[in-house]
Scaffold this motif. Structure first.
Motif, PDB file in Angstrom:
ATOM      1  N   GLY A   1      72.124  17.009 -30.503  1.00 11.73           N
ATOM      2  CA  GLY A   1      71.224  17.813 -31.319  1.00 11.73           C
ATOM      3  C   GLY A   1      69.991  18.263 -30.564  1.00 11.73           C
ATOM      4  O   GLY A   1      69.584  19.438 -30.649  1.00 11.73           O
ATOM      5  N   PHE A   2      69.383  17.355 -29.797  1.00 10.29           N
ATOM      6  CA  PHE A   2      68.200  17.727 -29.015  1.00 10.29           C
ATOM      7  C   PHE A   2      68.563  18.703 -27.899  1.00 10.29           C
ATOM      8  O   PHE A   2      67.793  19.618 -27.593  1.00 10.29           O
ATOM      9  CB  PHE A   2      67.527  16.483 -28.440  1.00 10.29           C
ATOM     10  N   ALA A   3      69.723  18.519 -27.280  1.00  9.77           N
ATOM     11  CA  ALA A   3      70.151  19.452 -26.243  1.00  9.77           C
ATOM     12  C   ALA A   3      70.367  20.847 -26.831  1.00  9.77           C
ATOM     13  O   ALA A   3      69.987  21.864 -26.226  1.00  9.77           O
ATOM     14  CB  ALA A   3      71.437  18.952 -25.585  1.00  9.77           C
ATOM     15  N   LEU A   4      70.987  20.895 -28.011  1.00 15.12           N
ATOM     16  CA  LEU A   4      71.187  22.173 -28.684  1.00 15.12           C
ATOM     17  C   LEU A   4      69.852  22.821 -29.022  1.00 15.12           C
ATOM     18  O   LEU A   4      69.661  24.039 -28.822  1.00 15.12           O
ATOM     19  CB  LEU A   4      72.009  21.962 -29.957  1.00 15.12           C
ATOM     20  N   LEU A   5      68.910  22.013 -29.512  1.00 17.75           N
ATOM     21  CA  LEU A   5      67.585  22.539 -29.830  1.00 17.75           C
ATOM     22  C   LEU A   5      66.884  23.053 -28.569  1.00 17.75           C
ATOM     23  O   LEU A   5      66.194  24.081 -28.611  1.00 17.75           O
ATOM     24  CB  LEU A   5      66.746  21.453 -30.498  1.00 17.75           C
ATOM     25  N   GLY A   6      67.063  22.344 -27.454  1.00 18.98           N
ATOM     26  CA  GLY A   6      66.465  22.772 -26.206  1.00 18.98           C
ATOM     27  C   GLY A   6      66.925  24.155 -25.784  1.00 18.98           C
ATOM     28  O   GLY A   6      66.146  24.941 -25.224  1.00 18.98           O
ATOM     29  N   TRP A   7      68.185  24.471 -26.072  1.00 18.87           N
ATOM     30  CA  TRP A   7      68.712  25.804 -25.724  1.00 18.87           C
ATOM     31  C   TRP A   7      68.312  26.844 -26.767  1.00 18.87           C
ATOM     32  O   TRP A   7      67.807  27.923 -26.431  1.00 18.87           O
ATOM     33  CB  TRP A   7      70.231  25.741 -25.606  1.00 18.87           C
TER      34      TRP A   7
END
Length: 427
Positions: A301-307
């Motif tokens: 989820g955080f990786a997706l938010l980062g993108w």
């Protein structure tokens, strides 16, 4: 592209939820007139019909709530609700600064969401639960709980939100990895603090005074190699007639907690069997597996938010105008929180299957450490006390149920007890 995918996910998830709910209500209504064969000698017809009526009433309530939540989701996103709130919050940015503006946006969103959901919570507590004899919450207690919840949410939520927002602004392109680490640390800290700091704000916890039951429970834990910091009874009867037992805490802070309603209803051997089931979750490492899954999903989820937070289309596709001269980090957090559930909903049957598998394993462990017959009796009593239907729709159960339906669960327990019974006859 994103708008079309979001609308499709919202529409498909809404229709699927509606179809599943209607299946459940129709199936339960069709089987309301008679107790299922395997339960004919143990469950009365009035209890069976009460469970059916409760399930149908909750299904109708859930359908209305689903329609409201879906409309609200569209209102926040594509119809511009979040954009309007963000423009209002931006007006305070000169006085509050970047961090103050963003925390203000998060706080305003949470408060508005709470107010919009309040009528549903009031109806559920004081009409639906009251109608079936489960509610014991007074209006005063309801208000006090709500105010305490707001205070705890602010004291705990604002600092971790501020830390994540600071990392988003200061930690470079890999901020999402640092933010994930902070979030995981926060969750682990809550597991330690919840039993002794947070939970006592809402309930009273008294040491288990029944000496015979305490000795029985302690012997069970010794057999299972499980250590807990204490055995406590929680005044769950202040709010509800539903009963339960659970473990809470992490490491040396683990506690065993019994609802007082559970102890009133179950005999000591049945309490031991229920506790053995809960111990089974620890011994089979279910708690650890769920923690690892939570870690993995939150990292994704955080990786997706980062993108996504760096994509202008992410904001515009969901009905929000990103700021050109102000940080959009809080806005990105809220948008992902709103947009992700319609997509992840389709993973529900996989998570449900995994959870039911764990419940079967915990039952098997309980049958090895205590009596399968006592566990069956306890489950039947809890099923009746909680007005759980004995005739769920199979498709609905496969999709949603985190616990196996009662018929499957009791059949599995009976099958586990058969080898023991045969061994006894041979001896």
């Amino acid at each position: 592209m994103l708008t079309a995918a979001f609308v499709a996910a919202v529409l498909l998830s809404f229709l699927l939820k509606l179809w599943l709910s209607s299946r459940q209500m129709r199936h339960v209504a069709r089987h309301r007139g008679a107790v299922p064969g395997p339960f004919a000698g143990t469950v009365s017809l009035p209890a069976h019909q009460k469970a059916a009526d409760y399930t149908i009433a909750r299904g109708r309530f859930g359908t209305l709530h689903l329609a409201w939540d879906t409309a609200l989701l569209i209102g926040w996103t594509l119809l511009g609700g979040l954009d309007l709130l963000n423009q209002w919050a931006l007006a305070w940015r000169p006085e509050l600064g970047d961090m103050g503006y963003q925390l203000g946006l998060l706080t305003a969103f949470a408060l508005i969401g709470g107010v919009l959901d309040l009528p549903w919570s009031l109806y559920n507590t004081f009409r639906l639960e009251e109608r079936f004899g489960f509610n014991r919450t007074t209006l005063k207690l309801f208000v006090v709980d709500g105010l305490k919840g707001l205070a705890v949410g602010a004291l705990l939520g604002l600092p971790i939100a501020a830390l994540i927002l600071w990392l988003m602004a200061r930690a470079g392109s890999l901020w999402w990895l640092w933010a994930w680490g902070a979030w995981m640390g926060f969750n682990l800290l809550m597991l330690v603090l919840y039993p002794t700091v947070i939970a006592p704000l809402f309930n009273k916890f008294q040491p288990l005074e029944d000496a015979a039951l305490r000795d029985r429970v302690q012997r069970l834990m010794q057999r299972c190699g499980f250590a807990a910091k204490g055995l406590f009874v929680m005044d769950g009867s202040r709010r509800s007639a539903h009963g339960n037992a659970y473990f809470t805490g992490l490491g040396a802070a683990k506690r065993v907690v019994f609802f007082d309603t559970l102890l009133e209803r179950l005999d000591p051997p049945e309490v031991e069997a229920v506790l053995a089931h809960e111990l089974g979750h620890f011994k089979r490492r279910h708690v650890l597996k769920r923690l690892v899954l939570m870690f993995a999903l939150s990292l994704a989820g955080f990786a997706l938010l980062g993108w996504l937070s760096a994509q202008t289309a992410f904001y515009l596709g969901l009905g929000v105008r990103p700021s050109l001269d102000a940080p959009n980090d809080a806005l990105a957090l809220l948008l992902l929180m709103l947009a992700l559930p319609p997509f992840t909903f389709f993973l529900t049957p996989l998570m449900s299957f995994w959870s039911r598998k764990h419940e079967f394993e915990a039952d098997a462990y309980a049958c090895a450490q205590a009596s399968g017959a006592d566990l069956s009796n306890a489950l039947l009593k809890l099923h009746e006390d909680n007005a759980g239907t004995l005739t769920p729709d199979p498709v609905f159960a496969r999709f949603y149920y985190s616990h196996p339906p009662a018929s499957e669960r009791l059949a599995a327990i009976a099958a586990l007890s058969m080898p023991t019974a045969r061994a006894g006859m041979q001896a």
